[in-house]
Design an enzyme around this catalytic site. Structure first.
Site, PDB file in Angstrom:
ATOM      1  N   GLU A   1     -12.324  12.941 -14.054  1.00  0.00           N
ATOM      2  CA  GLU A   1     -12.164  13.326 -12.658  1.00  0.00           C
ATOM      3  C   GLU A   1     -11.194  14.497 -12.564  1.00  0.00           C
ATOM      4  O   GLU A   1     -10.671  14.796 -11.498  1.00  0.00           O
ATOM      5  CB  GLU A   1     -11.722  12.149 -11.797  1.00  0.00           C
ATOM      6  CG  GLU A   1     -10.466  11.465 -12.252  1.00  0.00           C
ATOM      7  CD  GLU A   1     -10.066  10.354 -11.304  1.00  0.00           C
ATOM      8  OE1 GLU A   1      -9.805  10.666 -10.134  1.00  0.00           O
ATOM      9  OE2 GLU A   1      -9.999   9.199 -11.747  1.00  0.00           O
TER      10      GLU A   1
ATOM     11  N   HIS B   1      -8.452  -1.961 -15.621  1.00  0.00           N
ATOM     12  CA  HIS B   1      -8.071  -0.578 -15.341  1.00  0.00           C
ATOM     13  C   HIS B   1      -6.585  -0.602 -14.974  1.00  0.00           C
ATOM     14  O   HIS B   1      -6.165  -1.404 -14.147  1.00  0.00           O
ATOM     15  CB  HIS B   1      -8.910  -0.015 -14.194  1.00  0.00           C
ATOM     16  CG  HIS B   1      -8.356   1.264 -13.654  1.00  0.00           C
ATOM     17  ND1 HIS B   1      -8.155   2.368 -14.451  1.00  0.00           N
ATOM     18  CD2 HIS B   1      -7.914   1.605 -12.415  1.00  0.00           C
ATOM     19  CE1 HIS B   1      -7.621   3.335 -13.712  1.00  0.00           C
ATOM     20  NE2 HIS B   1      -7.467   2.900 -12.480  1.00  0.00           N
TER      21      HIS B   1
ATOM     22  N   CYS C   1     -11.995   6.792 -11.658  1.00  0.00           N
ATOM     23  CA  CYS C   1     -11.708   6.170 -12.958  1.00  0.00           C
ATOM     24  C   CYS C   1     -12.888   5.379 -13.500  1.00  0.00           C
ATOM     25  O   CYS C   1     -12.867   4.922 -14.637  1.00  0.00           O
ATOM     26  CB  CYS C   1     -10.497   5.248 -12.851  1.00  0.00           C
ATOM     27  SG  CYS C   1      -9.024   6.118 -12.356  1.00  0.00           S
TER      28      CYS C   1
HETATM   29  P1  HMG Z   1       5.992   2.899  -3.809  1.00  0.00           P
HETATM   30  O1  HMG Z   1       6.175   3.517  -2.505  1.00  0.00           O
HETATM   31  O2  HMG Z   1       6.944   3.275  -4.896  1.00  0.00           O
HETATM   32  O3  HMG Z   1       5.897   1.310  -3.671  1.00  0.00           O
HETATM   33  O4  HMG Z   1       4.511   3.215  -4.338  1.00  0.00           O
HETATM   34  P2  HMG Z   1       7.026   0.194  -3.462  1.00  0.00           P
HETATM   35  O5  HMG Z   1       8.222   0.759  -2.791  1.00  0.00           O
HETATM   36  O6  HMG Z   1       6.319  -0.929  -2.808  1.00  0.00           O
HETATM   37  O7  HMG Z   1       7.493  -0.228  -4.930  1.00  0.00           O
HETATM   38  C1  HMG Z   1       6.594  -0.557  -5.938  1.00  0.00           C
HETATM   39  C2  HMG Z   1       7.080  -1.881  -6.569  1.00  0.00           C
HETATM   40  O8  HMG Z   1       8.397  -1.714  -7.111  1.00  0.00           O
HETATM   41  C3  HMG Z   1       7.151  -3.036  -5.584  1.00  0.00           C
HETATM   42  O9  HMG Z   1       6.686  -4.183  -6.279  1.00  0.00           O
HETATM   43  C4  HMG Z   1       8.650  -3.160  -5.309  1.00  0.00           C
HETATM   44  O10 HMG Z   1       9.045  -4.459  -4.894  1.00  0.00           O
HETATM   45  C5  HMG Z   1       9.196  -2.824  -6.677  1.00  0.00           C
HETATM   46  P3  HMG Z   1       5.688  -5.236  -5.569  1.00  0.00           P
HETATM   47  O11 HMG Z   1       6.364  -5.702  -4.343  1.00  0.00           O
HETATM   48  O12 HMG Z   1       4.440  -4.425  -5.221  1.00  0.00           O
HETATM   49  O13 HMG Z   1       5.438  -6.248  -6.606  1.00  0.00           O
HETATM   50  N1  HMG Z   1      10.607  -2.424  -6.670  1.00  0.00           N
HETATM   51  C6  HMG Z   1      11.513  -2.826  -7.584  1.00  0.00           C
HETATM   52  N2  HMG Z   1      11.387  -3.641  -8.655  1.00  0.00           N
HETATM   53  C7  HMG Z   1      12.499  -3.859  -9.410  1.00  0.00           C
HETATM   54  N3  HMG Z   1      13.701  -3.315  -9.130  1.00  0.00           N
HETATM   55  C8  HMG Z   1      13.875  -2.502  -8.068  1.00  0.00           C
HETATM   56  C9  HMG Z   1      12.746  -2.229  -7.234  1.00  0.00           C
HETATM   57  N4  HMG Z   1      12.536  -1.491  -6.125  1.00  0.00           N
HETATM   58  C10 HMG Z   1      11.247  -1.626  -5.779  1.00  0.00           C
HETATM   59  N5  HMG Z   1      15.062  -1.959  -7.801  1.00  0.00           N
HETATM   60  C11 HMG Z   1       2.490   3.026  -5.531  1.00  0.00           C
HETATM   61  C12 HMG Z   1       3.903   2.535  -5.405  1.00  0.00           C
HETATM   62  C13 HMG Z   1       1.792   2.323  -6.687  1.00  0.00           C
HETATM   63  C14 HMG Z   1       1.723   2.729  -4.242  1.00  0.00           C
HETATM   64  C15 HMG Z   1       2.529   4.569  -5.777  1.00  0.00           C
HETATM   65  O14 HMG Z   1       3.138   4.803  -7.015  1.00  0.00           O
HETATM   66  C16 HMG Z   1       1.167   5.212  -5.751  1.00  0.00           C
HETATM   67  O15 HMG Z   1       0.668   5.586  -4.695  1.00  0.00           O
HETATM   68  N6  HMG Z   1       0.514   5.412  -6.957  1.00  0.00           N
HETATM   69  C17 HMG Z   1      -0.801   6.025  -7.045  1.00  0.00           C
HETATM   70  C18 HMG Z   1      -1.912   5.144  -6.537  1.00  0.00           C
HETATM   71  C19 HMG Z   1      -2.265   4.012  -7.486  1.00  0.00           C
HETATM   72  O16 HMG Z   1      -1.959   4.030  -8.648  1.00  0.00           O
HETATM   73  N7  HMG Z   1      -3.002   3.007  -6.959  1.00  0.00           N
HETATM   74  C20 HMG Z   1      -3.434   1.876  -7.759  1.00  0.00           C
HETATM   75  C21 HMG Z   1      -4.753   1.268  -7.305  1.00  0.00           C
HETATM   76  S1  HMG Z   1      -6.034   2.515  -7.116  1.00  0.00           S
HETATM   77  C22 HMG Z   1      -6.558   2.839  -8.753  1.00  0.00           C
HETATM   78  O17 HMG Z   1      -6.248   2.130  -9.659  1.00  0.00           O
HETATM   79  C23 HMG Z   1      -7.419   4.049  -8.960  1.00  0.00           C
HETATM   80  C24 HMG Z   1      -6.710   5.237  -9.578  1.00  0.00           C
HETATM   81  O18 HMG Z   1      -6.510   5.033 -10.961  1.00  0.00           O
HETATM   82  C25 HMG Z   1      -7.529   6.520  -9.333  1.00  0.00           C
HETATM   83  C26 HMG Z   1      -8.990   6.530  -9.709  1.00  0.00           C
HETATM   84  O19 HMG Z   1      -9.737   5.586  -9.616  1.00  0.00           O
HETATM   85  O20 HMG Z   1      -9.434   7.630 -10.033  1.00  0.00           O
HETATM   86  C27 HMG Z   1      -5.352   5.485  -8.955  1.00  0.00           C
END
Ligand code: HMG
Length: 422
Positions: free
Chosen positions: A79, A233, A111
């Site tokens: 992609e 994935h 993906c």
């Molecule tokens: P964010 O804003 O950093 O999320 O975005 P957050 O603030 O909710 O924090 C993430 C986690 O860290 C949470 O855990 C927090 O609690 C934790 P959860 O509640 O979810 O279990 N956290 C901590 N843990 C320990 N110590 C701390 C601490 N502070 C917070 N101090 C997000 C995270 C993944 C959304 C962002 O990085 C993102 O947008 N990434 C890209 C999108 C993505 O990967 N999506 C996955 C599903 S889609 C997919 O897999 C397809 C893809 O590969 C593309 C394709 O198909 O081509 C992406």
């Protein structure tokens, strides 16, 4: 007749960033990246690396000592495409010296593209058992400096030889699929970075997993207890944990304690934790990680695999690990690949991140000096990408770009024209 994966080869760029260091610079507690996201390091492609060079680097070891005439198809999934018309597979075909009778083309559905390519390869071999097909998944995951997605970037390629009577994984014919139109992640043609609704993407991922699992059960009659391990994935490894916890709960009809489900995926997370998201490659990197790092032998065991591509399409399918599979793995080579990587300081990472080829087709030479494995993108001439085999790999100290700051130094180092900063 069994059909499936006969050999697996992973390539990841020679440079990486420690996410604990990135966290400090971004003002985030390192534990958020290391535990909350579940990522430790992020692969950073060097100037001179793109999806073509990474794919060729992944495929090359699978062809060493082999009769190249035996490969009938080269299917490339990505992609991070470099051309709207010409398939990146054609460049890889030439770099690898494959025979003219070998078809080569490209697959896309985020993906999921690699799983679509895998299905075509399986069908081809099922119809023509003497055929061998190379499937290669190759991608660079980019979200932007300082964005929430930044710690989930990464890069890499994984190549698989698909044939009859495979030595690693015989794949069962039922792929339980689910497609829905979701705007969770996409990249319009005019953008280098993906657009993403991160939280939505996680919800859609889990929803599609649930749908695929139910369909797979209905199609095959297989239940949770029929699987020894699972591979997901992995956009980031915590996503795979969340997915598997949910699947275990759904399949068992009640919440399952972590010590019960964790060992079923733990080994599959190790490579991804060190590479970051390799998009199309990610599920198959997880498979390599599971087979190569697990202490327990998996001969004859059934694996469950979940492929997800945003937008979105997913599939759950199964495969059986073949007796004696360990002899066909490239474990030592992959260990060396990870061990030989060089850490980048933040400034060097950001400089590499900002590097762009000119977008108007003007002639451009990519300076030598970065380690790109066995192939490199040498430049652009007449709107055509120029690739070359690297005869003598010349690794450079990764600290050099940081020591030499500024646009002029970057230009000296990476090429004769600079792209616009982000
Ligand atoms: P964010 O804003 O950093 O999320 O975005 P957050 O603030 O909710 O924090 C993430 C986690 O860290 C949470 O855990 C927090 O609690 C934790 P959860 O509640 O979810 O279990 N956290 C901590 N843990 C320990 N110590 C701390 C601490 N502070 C917070 N101090 C997000 C995270 C993944 C959304 C962002 O990085 C993102 O947008 N990434 C890209 C999108 C993505 O990967 N999506 C996955 C599903 S889609 C997919 O897999 C397809 C893809 O590969 C593309 C394709 O198909 O081509 C992406």
């Amino acid at each position: 007749m069994k059909v499936g994966i006969d050999a697996l080869s992973v390539y990841t760029p020679r440079y990486y960033l420690e996410l604990a260091e990135l966290a400090v610079v971004r003002g985030v507690p390192p534990e958020k990246y290391l535990t909350g996201i579940g990522q430790e390091r992020m692969a950073v492609p060097a100037p001179g690396e793109d999806i073509v060079t990474m794919a060729a680097n992944a495929c090359l070891p699978l062809l060493e000592g082999q009769d190249l005439n035996g490969i009938d198809m080269l299917l490339l999934a990505t992609e991070s495409g470099i051309d709207q018309s010409k398939a990146a597979a054609i460049y890889v075909h030439r770099l690898l010296g494959l025979a003219p009778h070998c078809q080569a083309f490209e697959f896309k559905q985020a993906c999921y593209g690699s799983t679509a390519a895998l299905q075509m390869a399986l069908l081809q071999v099922a119809r023509h058992p003497e055929c061998q097909v190379l499937v290669v998944a190759t991608d660079i995951a980019r979200y932007g400096l300082g964005t929430a997605g930044e710690p989930t970037q990464g890069a890499g390629a994984v190549a698989m030889r698909i044939r009859a009577e495979p030595r690693l994984l015989a794949i069962e014919p039922d792929f339980a699929c689910c497609t829905e139109d979701a705007m969770d992640f996409w990249r319009p043609n005019y953008r280098d970075e993906a657009l993403v609704d991160g939280k939505l993407s996680m919800r859609v991922y889990v929803h599609i997993l649930e749908e695929c699992w139910r369909r797979h059960q209905a199609l095959t009659g297989l239940g949770y207890a029929d699987f020894a391990r699972f591979c997901y994935h992995q956009p980031f490894t915590r996503m795979a944990e969340k997915a598997h916890e949910r699947l275990a709960g759904l399949a068992c009809g009640h919440a399952v304690e972590r010590p019960l489900w964790w060992p079923q995926i733990a080994d599959s997370l190790l490579y991804g934790r060190l590479m970051g998201n390799s998009y199309t490659g990610s599920l198959y990197v997880a498979l390599a990680s599971l087979l190569e790092t697990g202490a327990e032998a998996l001969d004859g065991e059934r694996l469950g695999l979940f492929s997800y591509g945003s937008g979105c399409t997913g599939a759950f399918f199964a495969g059986t690990v073949q007796p004696g599979y360990r002899a066909a793995l490239r474990t030592a080579a992959h260990r060396a690949l990870f061990a030989e990587r060089q850490a980048l300081p933040i400034a060097a990472y950001e400089t590499m991140y900002r590097f762009r080829l000119p977008a108007d087709g003007s002639a451009f030479l990519v300076s030598e000096g970065c380690d790109t494995g066995a192939f490199r993108l040498a430049g652009i001439d007449g709107h055509q990408r120029q690739y070359e085999r690297v005869r003598n790999r010349r690794p450079v100290r990764a600290t050099e770009p940081a020591a030499e700051a500024g646009a002029e130094a970057t230009e000296r180092r990476y090429g004769n024209s600079l792209a616009r900063p982000q």
